[in-house]
Design a protein around this motif. Structure first.
Motif, short mmCIF file in Angstrom:
data_model
loop_
_atom_site.label_atom_id
_atom_site.label_comp_id
_atom_site.label_asym_id
_atom_site.label_seq_id
_atom_site.Cartn_x
_atom_site.Cartn_y
_atom_site.Cartn_z
N CYS A 95 0.83 -1.21 0.00
CA CYS A 95 0.00 0.00 0.00
C CYS A 95 0.86 1.26 0.00
CB CYS A 95 -0.92 0.00 1.22
SG CYS A 95 -2.18 -1.29 1.20
N LEU A 96 1.90 1.26 0.81
CA LEU A 96 2.79 2.42 0.87
C LEU A 96 3.53 2.61 -0.45
CD1 LEU A 96 4.27 2.00 4.47
CD2 LEU A 96 2.55 3.66 3.71
N ALA A 97 3.95 1.51 -1.06
CA ALA A 97 4.67 1.59 -2.34
C ALA A 97 3.76 2.13 -3.44
CB ALA A 97 5.21 0.22 -2.73
N MET A 98 2.48 1.74 -3.40
CA MET A 98 1.55 2.23 -4.41
C MET A 98 1.34 3.73 -4.26
SD MET A 98 -1.92 0.51 -5.71
CE MET A 98 -2.88 1.14 -7.07
N ALA A 185 -9.76 -1.84 -3.87
CA ALA A 185 -10.56 -0.70 -4.36
C ALA A 185 -10.48 0.47 -3.40
CB ALA A 185 -12.02 -1.14 -4.55
N GLN A 186 -10.43 0.17 -2.11
CA GLN A 186 -10.31 1.23 -1.12
C GLN A 186 -9.01 2.01 -1.29
OE1 GLN A 186 -12.37 2.63 0.93
NE2 GLN A 186 -11.89 2.28 3.08
N ILE A 187 -7.93 1.28 -1.53
CA ILE A 187 -6.62 1.92 -1.71
C ILE A 187 -6.61 2.80 -2.95
CG2 ILE A 187 -4.17 1.49 -2.12
CD1 ILE A 187 -5.32 0.90 0.77
N VAL A 213 -6.07 4.00 7.26
CA VAL A 213 -6.94 3.23 6.38
C VAL A 213 -6.31 1.88 6.02
CG1 VAL A 213 -7.92 3.14 4.04
CG2 VAL A 213 -8.20 5.19 5.44
N ILE A 214 -5.02 1.87 5.72
CA ILE A 214 -4.41 0.60 5.33
C ILE A 214 -4.29 -0.34 6.53
CG2 ILE A 214 -3.24 1.59 3.34
CD1 ILE A 214 -0.66 1.65 4.83
#
Length: 223
Positions: A95-98, A185-187, A213-214
């Motif tokens: 998530c952080l990388a995205m 989808a949330q991310i 959120v993550i």
């Protein structure tokens, strides 16, 4: 060291790279709807007809840029997942990388996850590259376990979730795949809101909100 290309092939590869670089610059300044092969030809100082030797039209160039963006993002995610860590940390790292990639290249993120480009319909050849991104998130959390469903999953959705699980080589049950799709989808949605300025005045910067959120989605996945 020779790259195995003839001089003609090398020149073509270099011109293709220049065309895509100029197209990306157009994306950054005006968005995909403003992409113009004629404008790129002017930048290259060639007659407009010459550029059609590389791309028959705008849509073919967009398709190349879309595939490149998906593949580049997927490689960025895979690099973030190389370290041996537990499933929860892997999910958070992905998530952080995205977000890191999206903030660094918002025009490319918008190209693949933003509003539809007027008159453009992504061909099937983009599907394989597009699937690489969510595949990283499925791989990051292979042991996800969704909480009990508060409502039944209908037959058609269950079928679709089964197809999705098979596509990502997952043997997870329907409820878990639904939780994984929802988390992804949330991310994407969070990043879309952030990059379009919807958190300005409320969550600025959005670092802490995104982190919360993550973590919440990791809980929802049972990680």
């Amino acid at each position: 060291m020779s790259n195995g290309l003839t001089p003609r092939q090398q020149a073509r590869a270099e011109n293709l790279a220049r065309i895509k670089d100029l197209a990306l610059a157009q994306l950054a300044s005006g968005g995909a709807a403003e992409l113009s092969l004629r404008a790129i030809a002017r930048e290259l100082n060639i007659v407009s007809s010459a550029i059609y030797r590389y791309y028959p039209g705008r849509d073919e160039l967009i398709t190349d840029l879309v595939i490149d963006a998906y593949d580049d993002l997927a490689e960025h995610l895979l690099a973030a997942l190389e370290t041996r860590r537990g499933p929860r940390r892997h999910w958070i790292d992905a998530c952080l990388a995205m977000r890191e990639w999206a903030i660094d290249q918002p025009h490319r993120f918008a190209l693949i996850y933003g509003s539809a480009i007027p008159g453009y319909f992504a061909p099937e050849e983009t599907i394989e590259s597009a699937a690489r991104v969510p595949a990283c998130f499925f791989a990051a959390a292979p042991d996800a376990q969704a909480p009990a469903q508060s409502h039944p999953i209908g037959r058609e959705l269950r079928r679709q979730l089964g197809v999705t699980a098979a596509a990502f080589d997952s043997d997870a049950d329907a409820a878990t795949v639904l939780a994984q799709v929802t988390a992804f989808a949330q991310i994407v949605g969070m990043l879309t809101l952030e990059l379009n300025g919807h958190f300005v005045g409320g969550f600025e910067p959005a670092d802490d909100l995104y982190a919360a959120v993550i973590e919440r989605e990791a809980d929802a996945l049972g990680l």
